[in-house]
Design a protein around this motif. Structure first.
Motif, short mmCIF file in Angstrom:
data_model
loop_
_atom_site.label_atom_id
_atom_site.label_comp_id
_atom_site.label_asym_id
_atom_site.label_seq_id
_atom_site.Cartn_x
_atom_site.Cartn_y
_atom_site.Cartn_z
N LEU A 130 -25.79 -109.66 -37.46
CA LEU A 130 -24.90 -108.52 -37.66
C LEU A 130 -25.37 -107.27 -36.93
CD1 LEU A 130 -24.16 -108.92 -41.48
CD2 LEU A 130 -22.62 -109.42 -39.59
N TRP A 131 -26.62 -106.88 -37.17
CA TRP A 131 -27.15 -105.65 -36.59
C TRP A 131 -28.56 -105.91 -36.07
CZ3 TRP A 131 -23.43 -102.30 -36.05
CH2 TRP A 131 -22.39 -102.24 -36.98
N PRO A 132 -28.68 -106.52 -34.90
CA PRO A 132 -30.02 -106.77 -34.35
C PRO A 132 -30.75 -105.45 -34.07
CG PRO A 132 -28.30 -107.21 -32.71
CD PRO A 132 -27.61 -107.01 -34.02
N GLY A 133 -32.01 -105.42 -34.46
CA GLY A 133 -32.81 -104.22 -34.24
C GLY A 133 -32.55 -103.10 -35.23
N PHE A 134 -31.80 -103.38 -36.29
CA PHE A 134 -31.48 -102.35 -37.28
C PHE A 134 -32.74 -101.96 -38.05
CE2 PHE A 134 -30.24 -101.00 -41.54
CZ PHE A 134 -29.31 -100.02 -41.25
N GLU A 135 -32.96 -100.66 -38.21
CA GLU A 135 -34.11 -100.16 -38.96
C GLU A 135 -33.63 -99.66 -40.32
OE1 GLU A 135 -36.15 -97.23 -36.74
OE2 GLU A 135 -36.61 -98.56 -35.05
N SER A 140 -30.01 -92.76 -42.89
CA SER A 140 -29.57 -93.62 -41.80
C SER A 140 -28.26 -93.10 -41.22
CB SER A 140 -29.38 -95.05 -42.33
OG SER A 140 -28.78 -95.86 -41.35
N ASN A 141 -28.14 -93.18 -39.89
CA ASN A 141 -26.87 -92.87 -39.25
C ASN A 141 -26.13 -94.16 -38.87
OD1 ASN A 141 -28.52 -93.73 -37.22
ND2 ASN A 141 -28.07 -92.05 -35.80
N GLY A 142 -26.55 -95.24 -39.54
CA GLY A 142 -25.88 -96.52 -39.31
C GLY A 142 -24.49 -96.53 -39.92
N PRO A 143 -23.67 -97.45 -39.49
CA PRO A 143 -24.02 -98.55 -38.58
C PRO A 143 -24.02 -98.11 -37.11
CG PRO A 143 -21.73 -98.74 -39.24
CD PRO A 143 -22.29 -97.58 -40.01
N GLU A 149 -27.96 -88.75 -33.49
CA GLU A 149 -29.10 -88.30 -34.29
C GLU A 149 -28.76 -86.99 -35.02
OE1 GLU A 149 -31.90 -89.96 -34.79
OE2 GLU A 149 -31.11 -91.59 -33.53
N PHE A 150 -29.34 -86.83 -36.20
CA PHE A 150 -29.10 -85.62 -36.97
C PHE A 150 -30.34 -85.27 -37.77
CE2 PHE A 150 -27.90 -89.17 -39.68
CZ PHE A 150 -28.53 -88.86 -40.88
N GLN A 151 -30.35 -84.08 -38.33
CA GLN A 151 -31.41 -83.64 -39.22
C GLN A 151 -30.83 -83.39 -40.60
OE1 GLN A 151 -33.93 -80.43 -37.55
NE2 GLN A 151 -32.84 -80.74 -35.62
N THR A 152 -31.67 -83.58 -41.60
CA THR A 152 -31.22 -83.35 -42.97
C THR A 152 -31.53 -81.92 -43.41
OG1 THR A 152 -33.32 -84.14 -43.89
CG2 THR A 152 -31.56 -85.77 -43.56
N MET A 221 -19.53 -85.32 -41.22
CA MET A 221 -18.99 -86.45 -41.97
C MET A 221 -18.96 -87.72 -41.14
SD MET A 221 -15.94 -84.79 -44.30
CE MET A 221 -15.34 -83.65 -43.07
N GLY A 222 -19.17 -87.60 -39.82
CA GLY A 222 -19.23 -88.77 -38.96
C GLY A 222 -20.63 -89.26 -38.70
N SER A 223 -21.62 -88.70 -39.40
CA SER A 223 -23.02 -89.09 -39.18
C SER A 223 -23.39 -90.32 -40.00
CB SER A 223 -23.94 -87.91 -39.53
OG SER A 223 -23.67 -86.79 -38.74
N GLY A 224 -22.69 -91.41 -39.77
CA GLY A 224 -23.02 -92.66 -40.43
C GLY A 224 -22.88 -92.59 -41.94
#
Length: 292
Positions: A130-135, A140-143, A149-152, A221-224
């Protein structure tokens, strides 16, 4: 003959049919259409949001005005008071379930689906398919790195300030309630204005936080899954604070007009219950969304 209230102690007051519920529904639907159009990048524009919000606020104030007139006219007896108390209890319970669903969504995304996509507990290595290399790290900003990239937002910054503001507002409204029960109207009004100001200050800081998140942190709102759950939980809570602040304002203006008595003031109590609920939800948000 006694007072009007004395004649209505044992009978249940039934108000005349009103168009306010239908009109309020129209206003709220317009807001939903406008917001959904904004989220989907359609060409609707902000007009439905502003018109729907203006209509809703106008109706809420007019509806409150009618209820206040009925209450001060002695139309509500003991049975009506019990009905209002039960209704407010069920309303707050429904709000608890509302936020429980969103907290549940965050729990599922963070503690169940994220580890599973990272390979934890999978025997067939479906995560690789499904998601090779997924951390499997949070936030998370997945999928697939959706939104970039973002900061909290640090918990011990604006969120901590807002936590202190809401906790203080819980204290001020409690002091106002004690003053009302002791027939000290002037201190009650002063404490209520302090509560209204704290609610407005909370909303101001939350707006500043959102602007900072969008403009400087790329947190949208689009940050995963993190972005969607963050704005879903904090945004809905902000809507509840907005409604609660309007309710506090109405109660404060009614107090200034001489409404409510030490022995009969459920309108005040109902708003106080709601405001304490908003406080408790925010504490949960601060711990789960910002801190952990």
């Amino acid at each position: 003959m006694g007072s009007p209230a004395a004649h209505n102690t044992d009978r249940y007051y039934v108000p005349t049919p009103s168009a306010w519920p239908f009109a309020l529904t129209v206003g709220l639907v317009a807001v939903v259409i406008g917001v959904s159009g904004y989220l989907e990048n359609s060409n609707i524009g902000p007009l439905p949001i502003w018109l729907g919000a203006a209509l809703s606020i106008y109706i809420i104030f007019r509806w409150f005005q009618g209820i206040a007139r009925e209450s001060e006219g002695g139309l509500y007896g003991a049975q009506v008071d019990r009905t209002y108390r039960w209704a407010m209890c069920w309303f707050i319970f429904s709000e608890v379930m509302f936020f429980a669903a969103f907290f549940g969504a965050l729990y599922y995304a963070r503690l169940l689906s994220l580890p599973w996509l990272g390979g934890e507990g999978t025997k067939l290595a479906t995560n690789i398919t499904l998601w090779p290399g997924f951390e499997a790290t949070w936030p998370s900003n997945g999928p697939a790195g959706l939104g970039g990239e973002f900061q909290t937002i640090p918990a011990f910054d604006v969120p901590l300030v807002n936590t202190l503001i809401l906790l203080t507002s819980g204290f001020t409204i409690t002091m106002a309630h004690h003053a009302l029960k002791e027939a000290k109207r002037v201190p009650c009004i002063a404490w209520m204005w302090a509560t209204v100001a704290l609610g407005a200050l909370f909303l101001f800081f939350q707006a500043e936080e959102y602007i900072h998140a969008y403009n400087d942190l790329n947190l949208t709102m689009g940050s995963g899954i993190y972005g969607s759950t963050f704005f879903m939980l904090t945004g809905f809570h902000g809507m509840h604070v907005t409604l609660g602040t309007l309710m506090l304002l109405v109660i404060t203006l009614r107090l200034m007009k001489g409404h409510f008595k030490p022995e009969s003031h459920f309108g005040f109590e109902g708003v106080a219950w709601y405001w304490h609920f908003v406080d408790v939800v925010w504490i949960g948000l601060f711990i789960v969304v910002y801190w952990l």
